[in-house]
Design an enzyme around this catalytic site. Structure first.
Site, short mmCIF file in Angstrom:
data_model
loop_
_atom_site.label_atom_id
_atom_site.label_comp_id
_atom_site.label_asym_id
_atom_site.label_seq_id
_atom_site.Cartn_x
_atom_site.Cartn_y
_atom_site.Cartn_z
CG ASP A 433 -1.82 1.16 1.34
OD1 ASP A 433 -2.30 1.60 0.29
OD2 ASP A 433 -2.04 1.63 2.46
CG PHE A 598 -14.60 12.55 -0.22
CD1 PHE A 598 -14.12 13.34 -1.25
CD2 PHE A 598 -14.17 11.23 -0.15
CE1 PHE A 598 -13.24 12.83 -2.19
CE2 PHE A 598 -13.30 10.71 -1.09
CZ PHE A 598 -12.83 11.51 -2.11
NE ARG A 651 -3.26 12.68 0.39
CZ ARG A 651 -3.61 11.41 0.45
NH1 ARG A 651 -2.71 10.47 0.20
NH2 ARG A 651 -4.83 11.05 0.80
CG ASP A 733 -3.26 9.43 -3.54
OD1 ASP A 733 -4.02 10.22 -4.13
OD2 ASP A 733 -2.52 9.76 -2.60
NE ARG A 813 -7.99 8.57 -8.37
CZ ARG A 813 -8.08 9.49 -7.42
NH1 ARG A 813 -8.19 9.11 -6.16
NH2 ARG A 813 -8.03 10.76 -7.71
CE LYS A 819 -5.12 -0.92 -2.14
NZ LYS A 819 -4.80 -0.29 -0.84
CG ASP A 843 -3.94 -1.77 2.94
OD1 ASP A 843 -4.21 -1.51 1.76
OD2 ASP A 843 -3.46 -0.94 3.73
#
Length: 1101
Positions: A433, A598, A651, A733, A813, A819, A843
């Site tokens: 990660d 968000f 960021r 990200d 993304r 993953k 994760d």
């Protein structure tokens, strides 16, 4: 039948020596006198005595085997009656006589055999018998307790370990299920166990207490009607979340009124998503009925912890239907590659066992009930299958785990899965990660860009000056009003075409950043505080020392901390209002009309606020550049500056605003509330209403926040790449930030090219892009999650083949499911060992899918750490964990496993030689305690001490990570090395057995003494031959085992002739056989080290 069995006398290489030896043995057996042995002619007679062969009774026949299975016990024990006199008697005979006397005395004390005597028997009076006689019972058992000790010990160790783990899990479950909670009933509060809670119960949860089930939040003791909860064990995030009580129930005067109303909650069916919920609260006894929409902010999921106040909720999901349980995948039982390889070798040994048994029966001629003989041979040669291998390996794994946790260089490391430490030494792919793993998850505000001017760390004081100037002008214009004031911007907002000054633009940007967020200031409780809710009161002292910020994202906290540093401080926030403090100490109050949180789909968040002093309504929004670029007014700088900041590793967030009239807001509010009450497609309808506002918004600024790298990330990644490990970074990200972090962390080396996979949405586009990528060589791949999904859908095999050739891969993304899928595909397509490392709840799936999962205890909680096989505190500890502990665990287990196999093979070879010499008899060479002792006290300690061996020093392994590459080839344990050990076992077993048969003189029992003693010494010497670095415990183990064997000789008179083993003859014969069995191997090892040294030999010299 017996006449048809061909008898083959033993032949010697030297005819004269054989003839002499056979004459001596023939003379001995013929002089044995009456007894069982007298009727048993020698099998060593010469061929010219064939006339007597027909008269020889075959002890290998079925009758003979069933009568007495241990032939050599029936052979007579001739004692030496005459001893030489003179000097030799004084030099040697004296100590021999003393040793024999002492041994006989110890044997008589420890193993007193009952002396048989004549007796007088009284008729009908058994009680008159003076002596105690044996019970009149028949005992036909073949085995004693000692026979089952090895197998029982193996099973006991495995079962005990599993039982202990299961019992610990049971205790943890019982502890959680037994926690008491207050349940609200018509009669008042009652205590109820967590496991007895049912859907529909009203449960009271106190501060710092775990929420027992999924609930809808009805009431709280907090005056604001909201509370904070900690969700680190649910989603891995350590930031507190704000939850809101249902307003209808919160307004009720007392708790008991919950039973006086007629209300119900409609909840959607249980599902996986922990970030969404749709439901309605309905009160039917009011006129008109009250309908209130419920969302994620009205829920309390099981596993979360109440951080403020006392809450009351109604249970909607329990047990397996709760969000936390539904998101918990059943972890698979992981088996190490070394265990699988040893299983393959064990299968080969089993085939060898069957083949050897069939060969022996075939050479017998399939006489009589041959299937019985086959079973007997299977039992005799069963030591080929290393029963004790499992025990030794399990104990070894426990030792490796203890060593890892005791390593002071990697403090805080925890081994949670003790069965796969060797996997750390076989890894080829490391999937990591980014946020919180490679980076610290500590955000620092670095840049503010207004389009025409940019501010960095060195020019933040200019921003502060602009803010101070703006509010000082406001203060003077307000005429000393300190309660609530704001700069007069009415003219500016009504005339947007007038170009604003830099100062006003900076002020607008800072105010937008200070208002558009989900951050709540929390004040630590102070002495004299009456309630926990006092921080919500406006008139309290908002001292900076007691204030901390809580939010769902560290980016949010970094932005609010930055606005505080430039003079605009967030001092209070509740459900309906927000208060800012200016540099001059004024408190500005804003009414929170709406908040749009968000989401990963929208990639933005917004608020609608009303300035209490001017009644202006403003819609503020911030989000990712990809989402905001189509929302803000046309500009020519946003895309370029976003790229520039991303290349710096920042960021980025785009901040915009839109002024609303009262009419516009009222129209929006009515449509918004109507959409929120919808039971079907609620999310789509709500999003459509919000999007009606998101048009032609005024672009205020672009912010850049840096996520700093973890300590030691660069050298660790460099080391892992030099060790031959391919590193993939899987992050949620954005592409630009992920690419920048990959370069700054040296995940992608400075000399490597980077191929950025263009976004693809169809099969044709994916085909073209894969062809373009195929033409690139030795370059790192950067791909987004959407493009990855398309490629895996149509060209899974081709994509994985190309990606596996890359030195590094960055997937941005990525969702948690993606993953885990990437990890599974890597294992499936390459067959190599994978390792996943992460620090957050997102994760966990990836960690559990990998062959070896490593969790970091970070700012996102301990969920990844608890779900992983190994837990560490910092990413840089991965280097030592792999190249030092992974190497040593694999090397040690490989040596230990092969040596345990060698221990079984060598004794099985001796049994095969013994049986073949004596007409393929299915008679055991060693019996009873000899076999038990051989696998335990006589050889266990030296063999197990191999877990302390190391081929290179830890500092050398860290300095030369290239040594790790050899481990992934699996050369320490392979069919080639296995075959070498088989040849060694056959050679040594043959030498030991034939040597004992050739050198024994007077009686057969000496064969057992000579061969078994030489066998023990050979095993000890072979351990010494295998050891590469001596440890003091290894030396202790050698002498301890040798001492145990020597001491036990005094008690094993059933198997050994004590008088014989104390003679010089015994010593030199054992020494000769041992030297012949071991010296050639020592010579070969020396020559191999000289002619073909291992890769690490030059480094250790």
């Amino acid at each position: 039948m017996a006449d048809q069995i061909p008898l083959y006398p033993l032949r010697s290489a030297a005819a004269a020596a054989a003839a002499a030896a056979n004459r001596k043995r023939a003379a001995y057996y013929s002089a044995a006198g009456p007894g069982p042995g007298a009727e048993r002619p020698s099998r060593y007679q010469l061929e010219d005595e064939s006339a007597h062969l027909d008269e020889m009774p075959l002890m290998m026949s079925e009758e003979g085997f069933e009568n007495d299975e241990s032939d050599y016990h029936t052979l007579p024990r001739a004692r030496v009656t005459q001893r030489k006199r003179g000097l030799e008697w004084f030099v040697c005979g004296g100590w021999k006589f003393l040793c024999t006397s002492c041994c006989d005395w110890l044997i008589n004390i420890c193993q007193r055999k009952r002396e048989l005597k004549a007796r007088t028997v009284w008729l009908g009076y058994p009680e008159k018998c003076e002596e105690k006689h044996p019970r009149n019972s028949i005992k036909n058992q073949k085995y004693s307790v000692f026979t089952f000790i090895p197998g029982g010990f193996v099973l006991a160790v495995t079962i005990t370990r599993e039982a202990i783990d299961e019992f610990r899990r049971f205790q943890r479950d019982k502890e959680v299920n037994s926690q008491l909670y207050s349940k609200l009933t018509i009669r008042g509060k009652v205590q109820v166990k967590s496991s007895d809670i049912q859907v529909g119960d009203l449960i009271i949860v106190e501060k710092n207490q775990r929420v027992p089930s999924d609930m809808v939040f009805l009431r709280t003791s907090e005056k604001a009607g909201s509370c904070f909860i900690r969700t680190d064990q649910l989603d891995g995030e350590t930031d507190w979340k704000l939850k809101v009580a249902v307003s209808c129930t919160q307004r009720l005067p007392a708790l008991g009124d919950l039973f006086s109303i007629n209300a119900y909650v409609y909840a959607q069916k249980p599902q996986l998503d922990i970030h969404s919920f749709e439901g309605t609260f309905t009160r039917e006894d009011s006129d008109p009925p009250i309908h209130e929409s419920l969302s994620i902010e009205n829920t309390l999921w099981a596993g979360t912890v109440v951080a403020s106040g006392t809450v009351i909720g109604v249970v909607i999901y329990t047990g397996k239907e709760t969000r936390s349980v539904m998101n918990t995948s059943n972890p698979k039982s992981k088996a190490g590659l070394l265990d699988l390889e040893l299983n393959q070798l064990t299968k080969a040994l089993f085939l060898a066992l069957v083949a050897l048994s069939v060969v022996m029966v075939t050479l017998q001629g399939f006489v009589g009930p041959w299937y019985r003989n086959l079973l007997r041979f299977l039992l005799l040669f069963s030591y080929i299958i290393p029963i004790s291998l499992r025990v030794n390996l399990d104990m070894g794994k426990a030792a490796y785990g203890w060593m890892i946790m005791r390593d002071e260089s990697i403090p805080g490391t925890v081994v949670r899965t003790s069965t796969i430490p060797e996997e750390l030494g076989r890894l080829v792919y490391l999937l990591t990660d980014k946020t919180g793993t490679l980076t610290q998850n500590e955000m620092v505000f670095k840049r503010l860009h207004l389009g025409t001017v940019s501010y960095g760390p060195d020019t933040m004081d200019e921003i502060q000056n602009h803010v101070v100037d703006s509010y000082s002008q406001t203060h003077s214009q307000a005429g000393g009003n300190t309660t609530s004031s704001t700069p007069p911007r009415k003219a500016q907002s009504s005339a947007p075409k007038v170009r604003k000054s830099v100062s006003s633009r900076v002020h607008e940007a800072v105010k937008a950043v200070a208002l558009c967020h989900n951050v709540t200031p929390v004040y630590e409780s102070r002495a004299g505080a009456a309630t926990d809710a006092e921080f919500a009161e406006v008139d309290q002292d908002f001292s900076d020392e007691n204030r901390t910020y809580q939010a769902s994202s560290p980016d949010e906290v970094a932005l609010v901390q930055w606005t505080e540093s430039v003079g605009l401080t967030l001092v209070n926030r509740d459900l309906t209002s927000m208060q800012l403090r200016t540099p001059s100490g004024q408190v500005l109050t804003y009414c929170l009309l709406q908040t749009f949180p968000f989401t990963s789909e929208s990639k933005r968040m917004g608020v609608i606020v009303r300035d209490e002093s001017t009644a202006e309504i403003t819609f503020y929004m911030k989000g990712a550049d990809t989402a905001m670029s189509t929302i803000v007014q046309y500009n020519d700088w946003l895309e370029e500056e976003c790229g520039n900041m991303a290349r710096e590793g920042l960021r980025t967030l785009v901040v915009a605003k839109k002024a609303l009239t009262e009419e516009q807001y009222q129209d929006f509010e009515s449509r918004y509330n109507q959409a929120r009450l919808s039971l079907h497609d609620r999310a789509l309808k709500v999003a459509a209403v919000v999007e009606s506002l998101e048009r032609e918004m005024e672009l205020l600024c672009l912010t850049g926040v840096e996520d700093q790298l973890q300590a030691g990330v660069r050298p660790t990644l460099e080391m892992l790449r030099n060790a031959g490990i391919k590193i993939w970074m899987l992050t949620g990200d954005k592409l630009e930030t992920a690419t920048c972090i990959a370069k700054s962390s040296h995940l992608v080396s400075r000399t490597q090219d980077t191929h950025i996979f263009r976004p693809v949405t169809s099969r044709g586009e994916a085909h073209l892009e894969l062809n373009a990528f195929r033409r690139k060589h030795d370059c790192a791949l950067v791909i987004s999650g959407d493009s990855l999904e398309v490629c895996l859908k149509y060209y899974e095999h081709e994509f994985m083949e190309l990606a596996c050739q890359c030195p590094a891969v960055v997937c941005c993304r990525c969702s948690p499911t993606q993953k885990a899928r990437i990890v599974s595909l890597l294992r499936q397509h390459t067959g190599r060992r994978t390792c996943a490392i992460g620090d957050g709840g997102n994760d966990v799936s990836m960690i559990q899918a990998a062959d070896c999962g490593i969790g970091i205890e970070g700012k996102e909680g301990r969920q990844a750490s608890l779900a992983a096989d190994f837990s560490i505190t910092q990413f840089r500890h991965v280097g030592r964990l792999l190249v030092v502990h992974g190497r040593s665990s694999y090397k040690r287990s490989a040596a230990l496993g092969q040596f345990v196999m060698h221990r079984g093979l060598i004794i099985s070879t001796m049994q095969a030689v013994f049986s073949s010499v004596f007409y393929f008899a299915s008679v055991p060479l060693y019996q009873g305690f000899l076999m038990v002792g051989y696998a335990t006290v006589y050889t266990m300690f030296p063999v197990f001490s191999l877990v302390l061996d190391e081929d290179v020093r830890p500092d050398t392994a860290m300095l030369y990570p290239e040594l790790y590459k050899d481990l992934t080839k699996g050369r320490s344990l392979s069919f080639k090395t296995f075959l070498v050990w088989v040849l060694i076992s056959v050679y040594q077993g043959g030498i030991l057995m034939y040597g004992a048969l050739v050198l024994f003189e007077s009686e057969f029992v000496h064969v057992v003494a000579i061969s078994f003693t030489a066998l023990i010494l050979t095993e000890l010497l072979m351990v010494a031959l295998t050891v590469r670095t001596w440890h003091w415990l290894m030396v202790v183990a050698q002498f301890l085992s040798l001492g145990c064997y020597v001491a036990s000789l005094a008690f094993l008179n059933e198997y050994f002739d004590v008088a014989f083993i104390t003679t010089v003859t015994f010593v030199w014969k054992v020494s000769a056989i041992t030297v012949v069995s071991c010296l050639p191997l020592y010579t070969l090892k020396f020559l191999r080290r000289k002619l073909s040294p291992p890769s690490y030999s030059k480094l250790t010299s």
